[in-house]
Design an enzyme around this catalytic site. Structure first.
Site, short mmCIF file in Angstrom:
data_model
loop_
_atom_site.label_atom_id
_atom_site.label_comp_id
_atom_site.label_asym_id
_atom_site.label_seq_id
_atom_site.Cartn_x
_atom_site.Cartn_y
_atom_site.Cartn_z
N CYS A 1 0.82 -1.22 0.00
CA CYS A 1 0.00 0.00 0.00
C CYS A 1 0.85 1.26 0.00
CB CYS A 1 -0.94 0.00 1.20
SG CYS A 1 -1.93 -1.49 1.29
N HIS B 1 -2.52 6.88 2.82
CA HIS B 1 -3.13 5.68 2.25
C HIS B 1 -4.55 5.53 2.81
CE1 HIS B 1 -4.08 1.63 1.27
NE2 HIS B 1 -3.77 1.12 2.45
N ASN C 1 -10.39 0.13 -0.02
CA ASN C 1 -8.93 0.13 0.08
C ASN C 1 -8.38 -0.49 -1.21
OD1 ASN C 1 -6.26 -0.49 0.56
ND2 ASN C 1 -6.57 -1.26 2.63
#
Ligand code: UT7
Length: 330
Positions: A118, A255, A285
């Site tokens: 990520c 993030h 996500n």
């Protein structure tokens, strides 16, 4: 590790792509024992986009590059390096970067995938800036693209409510007069790798036997605890490297894993939540792609303006993290 970058590069364009298919929290209520209320309250996610059966990471990546070319009138034929950040490449090899090179017929470019989960977009941007500033490259195409739905276990309510698919692409070009990379801070806690992984060739990590059969396995609590302490400390370090304070940052783009977590990071760092951009509400996500998706939404909504100082902060499996302070000057 923190560094003030002697940059000779800046980001000059951005494009994105998300698949058309929407998976809502109400759809998930029919699949696992969960509720829209739990998901929104715990994560801030309402919907996520899911790739079709025959749509893969390279398809989203290529569409994001096409979007960037259209939106900013750029050419990519003269790109000399392609960096793709992904944890879900179409194949273990060849790379997604090589698929992009083939699609656009970029004859002379080097091409490779970067895996920093990520945090991958921030890592790839950092590499692009370093390569250009060292005089090794002039025009680098950086793409973050994921099809996490293909490695998500839709019987596991602790992970399947989180993830979505999407891609973002940016161009990083040489510009000695107006460099856009101010500072960076990177870090890794490899012993925490056990808290977020997918099995591959090995089913062991150290002494531990791994679960999951190739789907994402996460100990969300542990990743949460690590991120809400590591990221605020890293934010302070990256601005300090640039001789600035968090008060000089126009937009913080962490993030987008979980809105509650971003709220906690803002509270701990003393950064105002109103000056934070995120993409998880309607996209979930999307790992490496959350930061370019959030930046693109911020530009679309007229929030991010040329000259703004952005603090990008990626974190995730590894465990790895990377903060970059950049000026948005397309
Ligand atoms: O992107 C890479 C980096 N990843 C992250 O940053 C993720 C960080 N972690 C998180 O975002 C959060 O930890 C989660 C959203 C994954 C989980 O939220 P949480 O508040 O940490 O919940 P929890 O794991 O502590 O679970 C609380 C309860 C448990 O029930 P018991 O044991 O208290 O009875 C879970 O079984 O919530 C239950 N639960 C659910 N309930 C309804 C877990 N998932 C669900 C669900 N629906 N989908």
């Amino acid at each position: 590790m923190s560094m003030k970058t002697a940059s000779k590069a800046r980001i000059t364009a951005i494009g994105t792509c998300v698949p058309a298919r929407v998976l809502t929290n109400f759809d998930l209520e029919k699949m696992v024992d969960t509720s829209d209320e739990w998901i929104v309250q715990r994560t801030g996610i309402r919907e996520r986009r899911i790739a079709d059966e025959n749509q893969f990471t390279s398809d989203l990546a290529i569409a994001a590059v096409e979007d960037m070319i259209k939106a900013y009138g750029k050419t990519v034929e003269d790109v000399d390096l392609i960096l793709v950040s992904t944890t879900t490449p179409d194949y273990p090899f060849p790379s997604v970067a090589s698929r992009i090179q083939a699609r656009f017929g970029i004859g002379q470019a080097g091409a490779l995938d970067v895996n920093a989960t990520c945090a991958g977009f921030a890592y790839a941007l950092h590499l692009a800036n370093g390569m250009i500033s060292a005089g090794l490259h002039r025009k680098v195409l950086v793409v973050a693209a994921e099809t996490l739905s293909k490695v998500t276990d839709y019987t596991d309510r602790t992970t399947c409510i989180l993830f979505g698919d999407g891609a973002g692409a940016v161009l990083v070009e040489r510009d000695e007069q107006h460099p856009g990379f101010l500072a960076a801070h990177l870090g890794t806690k490899g012993e925490g790798g056990i808290h977020l992984y997918r099995t591959g060739l090995s089913r062991r990590m150290g002494e531990a036997e791994l679960a999951g059969n190739g789907c994402i396995v996460q100990n969300g609590r542990e990743v949460y605890k690590w991120a809400v302490t590591t990221v605020p400390a890293g934010m302070a370090k990256v601005v300090e490297q640039a001789g600035l304070t968090l008060g000089d940052v126009d937009w913080f783009i962490p993030h987008s894993a979980n809105l509650r977590m971003i709220e906690s990071i803002c509270e701990k760092s003393g950064f105002p939540l109103e000056k934070t951009l995120y993409s998880m509400e309607y996209y979930g996500n999307t790992s490496a792609a959350t930061i370019p998706l959030a930046l693109s939404l911020g530009i679309r909504d007229g929030k991010v303006k040329p000259g703004d100082t952005l603090l990008l902060y990626g974190f995730g499996g590894g465990l790895v993290h990377a903060g970059l302070l950049v000026t948005w000057m397309p």
